[in-house]
Design a protein around this motif. Structure first.
Motif, PDB file in Angstrom:
ATOM      1  N   SER A 178      -0.552   6.710  16.007  1.00 15.14           N
ATOM      2  CA  SER A 178      -0.625   7.090  14.592  1.00 15.14           C
ATOM      3  C   SER A 178       0.112   6.081  13.720  1.00 15.14           C
ATOM      4  N   LEU A 179       1.225   5.552  14.218  1.00 17.43           N
ATOM      5  CA  LEU A 179       1.951   4.539  13.454  1.00 17.43           C
ATOM      6  C   LEU A 179       1.096   3.290  13.266  1.00 17.43           C
ATOM      7  N   MET A 180       0.452   2.820  14.347  1.00 16.72           N
ATOM      8  CA  MET A 180      -0.366   1.618  14.233  1.00 16.72           C
ATOM      9  C   MET A 180      -1.586   1.858  13.357  1.00 16.72           C
ATOM     10  N   SER A 181      -2.151   3.056  13.389  1.00 21.67           N
ATOM     11  CA  SER A 181      -3.260   3.376  12.485  1.00 21.67           C
ATOM     12  C   SER A 181      -2.811   3.269  11.038  1.00 21.67           C
ATOM     13  N   PHE A 182      -1.616   3.768  10.761  1.00 28.62           N
ATOM     14  CA  PHE A 182      -1.075   3.670   9.405  1.00 28.62           C
ATOM     15  C   PHE A 182      -0.827   2.221   9.024  1.00 28.62           C
ATOM     16  N   PHE A 183      -0.179   1.444   9.905  1.00 33.13           N
ATOM     17  CA  PHE A 183       0.139   0.052   9.594  1.00 33.13           C
ATOM     18  C   PHE A 183      -1.139  -0.766   9.340  1.00 33.13           C
ATOM     19  N   ARG A 184      -2.130  -0.599  10.210  1.00 30.66           N
ATOM     20  CA  ARG A 184      -3.356  -1.395  10.062  1.00 30.66           C
ATOM     21  C   ARG A 184      -4.045  -1.111   8.742  1.00 30.66           C
ATOM     22  N   SER A 185      -4.065   0.136   8.321  1.00 28.79           N
ATOM     23  CA  SER A 185      -4.763   0.486   7.080  1.00 28.79           C
ATOM     24  C   SER A 185      -3.960   0.074   5.853  1.00 28.79           C
ATOM     25  N   ARG A 186      -2.667   0.331   5.869  1.00 31.41           N
ATOM     26  CA  ARG A 186      -1.849   0.098   4.681  1.00 31.41           C
ATOM     27  C   ARG A 186      -1.650  -1.378   4.412  1.00 31.41           C
ATOM     28  N   TYR A 187      -1.460  -2.170   5.460  1.00 37.04           N
ATOM     29  CA  TYR A 187      -1.084  -3.563   5.255  1.00 37.04           C
ATOM     30  C   TYR A 187      -2.274  -4.485   5.039  1.00 37.04           C
ATOM     31  N   LYS A 188      -3.459  -3.895   4.916  1.00 34.31           N
ATOM     32  CA  LYS A 188      -4.625  -4.677   4.475  1.00 34.31           C
ATOM     33  C   LYS A 188      -4.555  -4.962   2.974  1.00 34.31           C
ATOM     34  N   LEU A 189      -3.694  -4.228   2.281  1.00 37.06           N
ATOM     35  CA  LEU A 189      -3.626  -4.284   0.825  1.00 37.06           C
ATOM     36  C   LEU A 189      -2.481  -5.173   0.364  1.00 37.06           C
ATOM     37  N   GLU A 190      -2.664  -5.788  -0.773  1.00 38.61           N
ATOM     38  CA  GLU A 190      -1.577  -6.547  -1.389  1.00 38.61           C
ATOM     39  C   GLU A 190      -0.434  -5.600  -1.747  1.00 38.61           C
ATOM     40  N   GLY A 191       0.802  -6.042  -1.552  1.00 34.77           N
ATOM     41  CA  GLY A 191       1.915  -5.191  -1.935  1.00 34.77           C
ATOM     42  C   GLY A 191       3.218  -5.593  -1.281  1.00 34.77           C
ATOM     43  N   LEU A 192       4.252  -4.812  -1.566  1.00 40.59           N
ATOM     44  CA  LEU A 192       5.592  -5.003  -1.021  1.00 40.59           C
ATOM     45  C   LEU A 192       5.849  -3.879  -0.028  1.00 40.59           C
ATOM     46  N   TYR A 193       6.144  -4.248   1.221  1.00 38.82           N
ATOM     47  CA  TYR A 193       6.272  -3.254   2.281  1.00 38.82           C
ATOM     48  C   TYR A 193       7.659  -3.310   2.908  1.00 38.82           C
ATOM     49  N   LEU A 194       8.349  -2.174   2.842  1.00 45.12           N
ATOM     50  CA  LEU A 194       9.697  -2.043   3.393  1.00 45.12           C
ATOM     51  C   LEU A 194       9.622  -1.181   4.638  1.00 45.12           C
TER      52      LEU A 194
END
Length: 235
Positions: A139-155
């Protein structure tokens, strides 16, 4: 990248002896250069990495998904106030982003399930199925793969906590090049795999001041290297 620097101004701390103001790395003013794609905060527990990460998220108006209805034994009125003494410098103005911590992820996954009852299409962004129906690491990797396709600042605060070594490597590969080229990462971690992310800038929190540190000079790298070479020496 998006966030160029963060500056600490400790001269107006309301109580220098109160947590988190009492931590050694917050005793003197400093400015951290965050202009690269990946900045990594390293150090032992209790040195201020996560505290600083949450303060930056607060200052950048990045929401932290959490529910805390438990009664505290004793409240610290200054616990969440470090952001008031920080300033940030953007390259072209604020951008959206997200804050990840393993302890808060379950709250987000449950909330996503509630939203999906009204709009099942939301799950398409996370591999087409509920995050609650996947293992924690999946579930963590599913979240990371989807979210980090987008431009932005990730903490990210210790994202390795629920990940196997192989999955930690997968996350490192994602951050290193399989995400959006306009994604910027600020990560607090104990994982030597994440610290090895190409071109990452590492800041060490173990001294009285925050200092840049080489990957091979981190205590984490040295301890893992020495243990793998001769585990019987430690046991």
């Amino acid at each position: 990248m998006h966030l160029e620097s963060v500056t600490l101004r400790p001269d107006r701390f309301p109580d220098p002896k109160a947590y988190p103001f009492c931590l050694p790395v917050f005793q003197s003013p400093w400015t951290l250069d965050l202009g690269g794609r990946v900045t990594i905060l390293v150090g032992e527990n209790g040195t201020g990495k996560s505290t600083l990460l949450e303060a930056i998220a607060h200052l950048c108006r990045i929401h932290i998904w959490q529910t805390d209805n438990r009664v505290r034994y004793q409240l610290n009125p200054h616990e969440g106030d470090l952001y008031r003494h920080l300033t940030v410098q953007w390259s072209r103005g604020p951008v959206p982003g997200s804050f990840f911590a393993g302890e808060f992820f379950r709250d987000f996954a449950k909330l996503l399930d509630e939203w999906a009852r009204a709009d099942p299409g939301l799950l398409n962004y996370f591999g087409g199925k509920s995050l609650m129906d996947q293992s924690h690491g999946e579930s963590l990797m599913s979240f990371f793969r989807s979210r980090y396709k987008l431009e932005g600042l990730y903490l990210l605060d210790e994202p390795e906590t629920a990940l196997s070594p192989r999955t930690q490597l997968e996350l490192t590969q994602l951050i290193a090049g399989d995400c959006s080229p306009n994604a910027q990462f600020l990560i607090a971690t104990h994982s030597p795999m994440l610290m090895a992310c190409p071109d990452a800038v590492l800041y060490g929190f173990d001294g009285e001041r925050i200092q840049r540190v080489r990957y091979e000079d981190t205590d984490h790298f040295r301890l893992y290297r020495d243990f793998m070479a001769a585990p019987h020496r430690f046991l």
